[in-house]
Design a protein around this motif. Structure first.
Motif, PDB file in Angstrom:
ATOM      1  N   MET A   1       0.963  -1.169  -0.130  1.00 48.44           N
ATOM      2  CA  MET A   1      -0.050   0.056  -0.055  1.00 48.44           C
ATOM      3  C   MET A   1       0.924   1.161  -0.044  1.00 48.44           C
ATOM      4  O   MET A   1       1.808   1.323   0.894  1.00 48.44           O
ATOM      5  N   HIS A   2       0.586   2.129  -0.961  1.00 48.73           N
ATOM      6  CA  HIS A   2       1.447   3.347  -0.888  1.00 48.73           C
ATOM      7  C   HIS A   2       0.969   4.361   0.273  1.00 48.73           C
ATOM      8  O   HIS A   2      -0.151   4.318   0.836  1.00 48.73           O
ATOM      9  N   ARG A   3       1.894   4.901   0.819  1.00 51.26           N
ATOM     10  CA  ARG A   3       1.724   5.811   1.955  1.00 51.26           C
ATOM     11  C   ARG A   3       0.744   6.812   1.888  1.00 51.26           C
ATOM     12  O   ARG A   3      -0.075   7.246   2.883  1.00 51.26           O
ATOM     13  N   ALA A   4       0.234   7.159   0.653  1.00 53.09           N
ATOM     14  CA  ALA A   4      -0.952   8.219   0.468  1.00 53.09           C
ATOM     15  C   ALA A   4      -2.006   7.685   1.101  1.00 53.09           C
ATOM     16  O   ALA A   4      -2.791   8.454   1.610  1.00 53.09           O
ATOM     17  N   PHE A   5      -2.183   6.314   1.357  1.00 54.76           N
ATOM     18  CA  PHE A   5      -3.519   5.750   1.747  1.00 54.76           C
ATOM     19  C   PHE A   5      -3.529   5.706   3.265  1.00 54.76           C
ATOM     20  O   PHE A   5      -4.531   5.227   3.614  1.00 54.76           O
ATOM     21  N   LEU A   6      -2.358   6.089   3.855  1.00 47.70           N
ATOM     22  CA  LEU A   6      -2.349   6.073   5.074  1.00 47.70           C
ATOM     23  C   LEU A   6      -2.706   7.566   5.902  1.00 47.70           C
ATOM     24  O   LEU A   6      -2.993   7.884   6.962  1.00 47.70           O
ATOM     25  N   HIS A   7      -2.897   8.299   4.930  1.00 43.23           N
ATOM     26  CA  HIS A   7      -3.182   9.711   5.359  1.00 43.23           C
ATOM     27  C   HIS A   7      -4.609  10.100   4.687  1.00 43.23           C
ATOM     28  O   HIS A   7      -4.626  10.600   3.581  1.00 43.23           O
ATOM     29  N   LEU A   8      -5.635  10.082   5.303  1.00 39.36           N
ATOM     30  CA  LEU A   8      -6.864  10.393   4.812  1.00 39.36           C
ATOM     31  C   LEU A   8      -7.765  11.478   5.569  1.00 39.36           C
ATOM     32  O   LEU A   8      -8.906  11.913   5.005  1.00 39.36           O
ATOM     33  N   GLN A   9      -7.203  11.828   6.563  1.00 41.74           N
ATOM     34  CA  GLN A   9      -7.956  12.695   7.371  1.00 41.74           C
ATOM     35  C   GLN A   9      -8.209  14.068   6.624  1.00 41.74           C
ATOM     36  O   GLN A   9      -9.031  15.029   7.097  1.00 41.74           O
ATOM     37  N   HIS A  10      -7.229  14.595   5.829  1.00 38.12           N
ATOM     38  CA  HIS A  10      -7.423  15.905   5.029  1.00 38.12           C
ATOM     39  C   HIS A  10      -8.387  15.743   3.994  1.00 38.12           C
ATOM     40  O   HIS A  10      -8.951  16.890   3.422  1.00 38.12           O
ATOM     41  N   ARG A  11      -9.101  14.473   3.571  1.00 35.73           N
ATOM     42  CA  ARG A  11     -10.015  14.616   2.487  1.00 35.73           C
ATOM     43  C   ARG A  11     -11.583  14.947   2.984  1.00 35.73           C
ATOM     44  O   ARG A  11     -11.934  14.749   4.239  1.00 35.73           O
ATOM     45  N   PRO A  12     -11.995  15.909   2.076  1.00 39.74           N
ATOM     46  CA  PRO A  12     -13.524  16.194   2.354  1.00 39.74           C
ATOM     47  C   PRO A  12     -14.543  15.184   2.354  1.00 39.74           C
ATOM     48  O   PRO A  12     -15.491  15.174   2.956  1.00 39.74           O
ATOM     49  N   ILE A  13     -14.393  14.241   1.631  1.00 40.30           N
ATOM     50  CA  ILE A  13     -15.058  12.938   1.616  1.00 40.30           C
ATOM     51  C   ILE A  13     -14.348  11.536   1.414  1.00 40.30           C
ATOM     52  O   ILE A  13     -13.112  11.802   1.085  1.00 40.30           O
ATOM     53  N   PRO A  14     -15.015  10.646   1.702  1.00 41.14           N
ATOM     54  CA  PRO A  14     -14.207   9.273   1.886  1.00 41.14           C
ATOM     55  C   PRO A  14     -13.681   8.809   0.359  1.00 41.14           C
ATOM     56  O   PRO A  14     -14.196   9.188  -0.648  1.00 41.14           O
ATOM     57  N   LEU A  15     -12.631   8.167   0.623  1.00 38.91           N
ATOM     58  CA  LEU A  15     -12.191   7.342  -0.778  1.00 38.91           C
ATOM     59  C   LEU A  15     -13.341   6.659  -1.355  1.00 38.91           C
ATOM     60  O   LEU A  15     -14.239   5.876  -0.429  1.00 38.91           O
ATOM     61  N   PRO A  16     -13.352   6.475  -2.454  1.00 39.92           N
ATOM     62  CA  PRO A  16     -14.417   5.478  -3.160  1.00 39.92           C
ATOM     63  C   PRO A  16     -14.104   4.031  -2.712  1.00 39.92           C
ATOM     64  O   PRO A  16     -12.987   3.464  -2.188  1.00 39.92           O
ATOM     65  N   SER A  17     -15.225   3.314  -2.765  1.00 41.29           N
ATOM     66  CA  SER A  17     -15.076   2.013  -2.216  1.00 41.29           C
ATOM     67  C   SER A  17     -14.367   1.147  -3.291  1.00 41.29           C
ATOM     68  O   SER A  17     -13.731  -0.231  -2.891  1.00 41.29           O
ATOM     69  N   SER A  18     -14.273   1.338  -4.549  1.00 37.62           N
ATOM     70  CA  SER A  18     -13.585   0.567  -5.616  1.00 37.62           C
ATOM     71  C   SER A  18     -11.991   0.929  -5.562  1.00 37.62           C
ATOM     72  O   SER A  18     -11.582   1.901  -5.094  1.00 37.62           O
ATOM     73  N   SER A  19     -11.253   0.261  -6.424  1.00 37.08           N
ATOM     74  CA  SER A  19      -9.854   0.435  -6.505  1.00 37.08           C
ATOM     75  C   SER A  19      -9.648   1.754  -7.364  1.00 37.08           C
ATOM     76  O   SER A  19     -10.404   1.985  -8.373  1.00 37.08           O
ATOM     77  N   TRP A  20      -8.427   2.349  -7.302  1.00 36.42           N
ATOM     78  CA  TRP A  20      -8.039   3.328  -8.253  1.00 36.42           C
ATOM     79  C   TRP A  20      -7.625   2.887  -9.369  1.00 36.42           C
ATOM     80  O   TRP A  20      -7.430   1.500  -9.490  1.00 36.42           O
ATOM     81  N   LEU A  21      -7.923   3.521 -10.423  1.00 34.22           N
ATOM     82  CA  LEU A  21      -7.643   3.332 -11.806  1.00 34.22           C
ATOM     83  C   LEU A  21      -6.186   3.542 -12.385  1.00 34.22           C
ATOM     84  O   LEU A  21      -5.458   2.509 -12.954  1.00 34.22           O
ATOM     85  N   MET A  22      -5.553   4.759 -11.924  1.00 34.54           N
ATOM     86  CA  MET A  22      -4.500   4.960 -12.639  1.00 34.54           C
ATOM     87  C   MET A  22      -3.834   5.804 -11.555  1.00 34.54           C
ATOM     88  O   MET A  22      -4.259   6.821 -10.694  1.00 34.54           O
ATOM     89  N   THR A  23      -2.387   6.032 -11.784  1.00 35.57           N
ATOM     90  CA  THR A  23      -1.567   6.926 -10.876  1.00 35.57           C
ATOM     91  C   THR A  23      -0.439   7.511 -11.781  1.00 35.57           C
ATOM     92  O   THR A  23      -0.280   7.131 -12.793  1.00 35.57           O
ATOM     93  N   GLN A  24       0.058   8.750 -11.425  1.00 39.33           N
ATOM     94  CA  GLN A  24       0.974   9.468 -11.905  1.00 39.33           C
ATOM     95  C   GLN A  24       1.539  10.441 -11.046  1.00 39.33           C
ATOM     96  O   GLN A  24       1.222  10.701  -9.978  1.00 39.33           O
ATOM     97  N   VAL A  25       2.948  10.995 -11.647  1.00 41.76           N
ATOM     98  CA  VAL A  25       3.588  11.898 -10.560  1.00 41.76           C
ATOM     99  C   VAL A  25       3.505  12.991 -11.313  1.00 41.76           C
ATOM    100  O   VAL A  25       3.868  13.225 -12.655  1.00 41.76           O
TER     101      VAL A  25
END
Length: 244
Positions: free
Chosen positions: A1-25
């Motif tokens: 799991m990428h460390r980004a998914f350990l930090h969720l408190q700043h989100r105004p809405i919950p993460l979607p229940s489905s898996s992410w589709l794409m990532t980029q830097v």
């Protein structure tokens, strides 16, 4: 799991229940924001969206950056999509209380991205001529033309401050900590969720040699000096569009 998914408190809405589709830097990201009267934006995005205001004012942003390490979930990075430049023209909206970003245009110097994003994300991507010098002092140049229409940006920018995380309630936080995009096709509205850690921002200075982006805006819109921020790098994750 990428460390980004350990930090969720700043989100105004919950993460979607489905898996992410794409990532980029995203690298060498420049945020430039100009105030604009809300009336000037009426009729240029779907009526089901509401203009999001800060200090009773609407804002339009230009955001140039470099994209790299793009890949789809479960697959290695794609050589054809390894690195390209992008310039977004955007404003801020809400739908049923959810804050997000609405794009007027997304210019890239990479034709496969234009085709893919228009097809799967229904976003107004355009192929443009672009060049960038990305180091301690960055220069970004973009030129889009179609028929008699031509839009250009030529800007040099330099970070000025140490990195910091913006506090909730500040303009810096309001304009950058956005975790969904809205787009439409016909009379149908769609939302695409995004996730990343909080932005590490730096105050920055920008010098403009030319700026004729978004010609549908008032002619004097770009005259005043914008609010400028810089961020060195951010890894972002994208979910499929959902009709809302």
């Amino acid at each position: 799991m990428h460390r980004a998914f350990l930090h969720l408190q700043h989100r105004p809405i919950p993460l979607p229940s489905s898996s992410w589709l794409m990532t980029q830097v995203w690298s060498n990201v420049l945020f430039m924001h100009w105030p604009i009267q809300p009336e000037a934006l009426k009729g240029v995005f779907p009526p089901s969206l509401q203009i999001d205001l800060y200090d009773h004012t609407a804002w339009v942003g230009l955001v140039p950056f470099q994209v790299s390490n793009m890949r789809f979930h479960g697959l290695p990075s794609i050589p054809l999509f390894r690195s390209f430049l992008q310039l977004n023209v955007r404003t801020y909206v809400t739908h049923q209380g959810i804050p997000g970003v609405y794009f007027f245009s997304l210019d890239v110097n990479h034709l496969p991205s234009v085709v893919g994003a228009r097809l799967f994300y229904l976003l107004p991507f355009r192929q443009s001529k672009m060049a960038a010098t990305l180091n301690d002092s960055c220069r970004f140049q973009s030129s889009y033309s179609f028929g008699q229409e031509e839009e250009e940006l030529d800007v040099c920018y330099t970070p000025l401050s140490s990195p910091y995380s913006a506090d909730k309630g500040t303009f810096d936080y309001w304009a950058t900590e956005r975790y969904c995009i809205f787009t439409s096709r016909g009379n149908k509205l769609y939302r695409g969720d995004i996730h990343h850690t909080r932005w590490s921002l730096q105050k920055a200075d920008a010098t403009f040699f030319r700026n004729t982006m978004a010609p549908f805006l008032p002619a004097n819109h770009w005259n005043e000096q914008p609010i400028v921020h810089f961020s060195k790098e951010k890894k972002a994750f994208f979910w499929p569009l959902q009709k809302i």
